[in-house]
Design a protein around this motif. Structure first.
Motif, PDB file in Angstrom:
ATOM      1  N   GLU A  26      17.145 -12.265  22.840  1.00  0.00           N
ATOM      2  CA  GLU A  26      16.322 -13.000  23.948  1.00  0.00           C
ATOM      3  C   GLU A  26      17.438 -12.969  25.275  1.00  0.00           C
ATOM      4  O   GLU A  26      16.612 -13.197  26.229  1.00  0.00           O
ATOM      5  N   LEU A  27      18.531 -12.803  24.704  1.00  0.00           N
ATOM      6  CA  LEU A  27      19.408 -12.981  25.878  1.00  0.00           C
ATOM      7  C   LEU A  27      19.700 -11.869  26.692  1.00  0.00           C
ATOM      8  O   LEU A  27      20.319 -11.591  27.953  1.00  0.00           O
ATOM      9  N   ARG A  28      19.256 -10.698  26.142  1.00  0.00           N
ATOM     10  CA  ARG A  28      19.764  -9.696  27.019  1.00  0.00           C
ATOM     11  C   ARG A  28      18.385  -9.036  27.732  1.00  0.00           C
ATOM     12  O   ARG A  28      17.225  -9.384  27.449  1.00  0.00           O
ATOM     13  N   PRO A  29      18.668  -8.193  28.763  1.00  0.00           N
ATOM     14  CA  PRO A  29      17.492  -8.034  29.305  1.00  0.00           C
ATOM     15  C   PRO A  29      16.737  -6.838  28.820  1.00  0.00           C
ATOM     16  O   PRO A  29      17.102  -6.108  27.982  1.00  0.00           O
ATOM     17  N   TYR A  30      15.480  -6.665  28.883  1.00  0.00           N
ATOM     18  CA  TYR A  30      14.576  -5.865  28.477  1.00  0.00           C
ATOM     19  C   TYR A  30      14.724  -4.476  29.076  1.00  0.00           C
ATOM     20  O   TYR A  30      14.913  -4.322  30.329  1.00  0.00           O
ATOM     21  N   THR A  31      14.648  -3.426  28.452  1.00  0.00           N
ATOM     22  CA  THR A  31      14.564  -2.045  28.885  1.00  0.00           C
ATOM     23  C   THR A  31      13.184  -1.779  29.329  1.00  0.00           C
ATOM     24  O   THR A  31      12.191  -2.491  29.387  1.00  0.00           O
ATOM     25  N   ALA A  32      13.250  -0.845  30.326  1.00  0.00           N
ATOM     26  CA  ALA A  32      11.935  -0.264  30.998  1.00  0.00           C
ATOM     27  C   ALA A  32      10.759  -0.007  29.909  1.00  0.00           C
ATOM     28  O   ALA A  32       9.542  -0.397  30.231  1.00  0.00           O
ATOM     29  N   ASP A  33      11.266   0.583  28.972  1.00  0.00           N
ATOM     30  CA  ASP A  33      10.017   0.927  28.000  1.00  0.00           C
ATOM     31  C   ASP A  33       9.800  -0.431  27.288  1.00  0.00           C
ATOM     32  O   ASP A  33       8.192  -0.524  26.929  1.00  0.00           O
ATOM     33  N   GLU A  34      10.399  -1.416  26.927  1.00  0.00           N
ATOM     34  CA  GLU A  34       9.991  -2.836  26.333  1.00  0.00           C
ATOM     35  C   GLU A  34       9.114  -3.441  27.259  1.00  0.00           C
ATOM     36  O   GLU A  34       8.198  -4.134  27.170  1.00  0.00           O
ATOM     37  N   SER A  35       9.501  -3.340  28.594  1.00  0.00           N
ATOM     38  CA  SER A  35       8.780  -4.236  29.938  1.00  0.00           C
ATOM     39  C   SER A  35       7.363  -3.478  29.920  1.00  0.00           C
ATOM     40  O   SER A  35       6.337  -4.109  29.937  1.00  0.00           O
ATOM     41  N   LYS A  36       7.335  -2.208  29.746  1.00  0.00           N
ATOM     42  CA  LYS A  36       6.075  -1.538  29.859  1.00  0.00           C
ATOM     43  C   LYS A  36       4.997  -1.908  28.654  1.00  0.00           C
ATOM     44  O   LYS A  36       3.873  -2.072  28.709  1.00  0.00           O
ATOM     45  N   GLN A  37       5.700  -1.740  27.479  1.00  0.00           N
ATOM     46  CA  GLN A  37       4.930  -2.205  26.243  1.00  0.00           C
ATOM     47  C   GLN A  37       4.367  -3.658  26.428  1.00  0.00           C
ATOM     48  O   GLN A  37       3.167  -4.004  26.019  1.00  0.00           O
ATOM     49  N   LEU A  38       5.305  -4.639  26.592  1.00  0.00           N
ATOM     50  CA  LEU A  38       4.821  -5.871  27.112  1.00  0.00           C
ATOM     51  C   LEU A  38       3.783  -6.132  28.131  1.00  0.00           C
ATOM     52  O   LEU A  38       2.772  -6.742  27.788  1.00  0.00           O
ATOM     53  N   ALA A  39       3.598  -5.235  29.104  1.00  0.00           N
ATOM     54  CA  ALA A  39       2.864  -5.272  29.997  1.00  0.00           C
ATOM     55  C   ALA A  39       1.518  -4.751  29.803  1.00  0.00           C
ATOM     56  O   ALA A  39       0.314  -5.489  29.722  1.00  0.00           O
ATOM     57  N   LEU A  40       1.531  -3.947  28.807  1.00  0.00           N
ATOM     58  CA  LEU A  40       0.228  -3.142  27.984  1.00  0.00           C
ATOM     59  C   LEU A  40      -0.304  -4.350  27.132  1.00  0.00           C
ATOM     60  O   LEU A  40      -1.609  -4.428  27.268  1.00  0.00           O
ATOM     61  N   GLU A  41       0.434  -4.799  26.447  1.00  0.00           N
ATOM     62  CA  GLU A  41       0.015  -5.789  25.198  1.00  0.00           C
ATOM     63  C   GLU A  41      -0.690  -6.870  26.018  1.00  0.00           C
ATOM     64  O   GLU A  41      -1.748  -7.502  25.808  1.00  0.00           O
ATOM     65  N   ALA A  42      -0.269  -7.345  27.169  1.00  0.00           N
ATOM     66  CA  ALA A  42      -0.725  -8.414  28.012  1.00  0.00           C
ATOM     67  C   ALA A  42      -1.947  -8.074  28.733  1.00  0.00           C
ATOM     68  O   ALA A  42      -3.083  -8.914  28.768  1.00  0.00           O
ATOM     69  N   LEU A  43      -1.993  -6.847  28.906  1.00  0.00           N
ATOM     70  CA  LEU A  43      -3.314  -6.379  29.437  1.00  0.00           C
ATOM     71  C   LEU A  43      -4.433  -6.306  28.519  1.00  0.00           C
ATOM     72  O   LEU A  43      -5.549  -6.697  28.811  1.00  0.00           O
ATOM     73  N   ASN A  44      -4.042  -5.988  27.135  1.00  0.00           N
ATOM     74  CA  ASN A  44      -5.124  -5.782  26.112  1.00  0.00           C
ATOM     75  C   ASN A  44      -5.550  -7.166  26.129  1.00  0.00           C
ATOM     76  O   ASN A  44      -6.899  -7.416  25.459  1.00  0.00           O
TER      77      ASN A  44
END
Length: 89
Positions: A26-44
């Protein structure tokens, strides 16, 4: 005396072991792929209409939006027996 020394040694060992652990994810920054995956999950989870979902998904993924719609033949009724030209029914 030995008990006090043993307790102090265990306490120091526990403190040093806690300091030596790796940082939690939780303390490390998210990678671009992880950010995109989180955004897609939130969109769903947003409960958008199909068209709105496809527009926002295309914007997130960077892919051109595919046109969705009905073909020009219209709706078909299963109880009607109609033979379309060029298509087996």
């Amino acid at each position: 005396m030995h008990r006090l020394l043993t307790v102090c040694l265990l306490l120091v060992t526990a403190v040093l072991a806690g300091c030596a652990t790796h940082p939690s994810p939780e303390l490390r920054p998210y990678t671009a792929d992880e950010s995109k995956q989180l955004a897609l999950e939130a969109l769903n989870r947003r409960g958008l209409s199909f068209d709105e979902y496809q527009q926002q998904r295309a914007a997130l993924t960077g892919q051109p939006q595919k046109p969705f719609g009905f073909d020009r033949s219209g709706e078909m009724n299963a109880e009607r027996s109609v033979t379309l030209q060029g298509r087996p029914s």
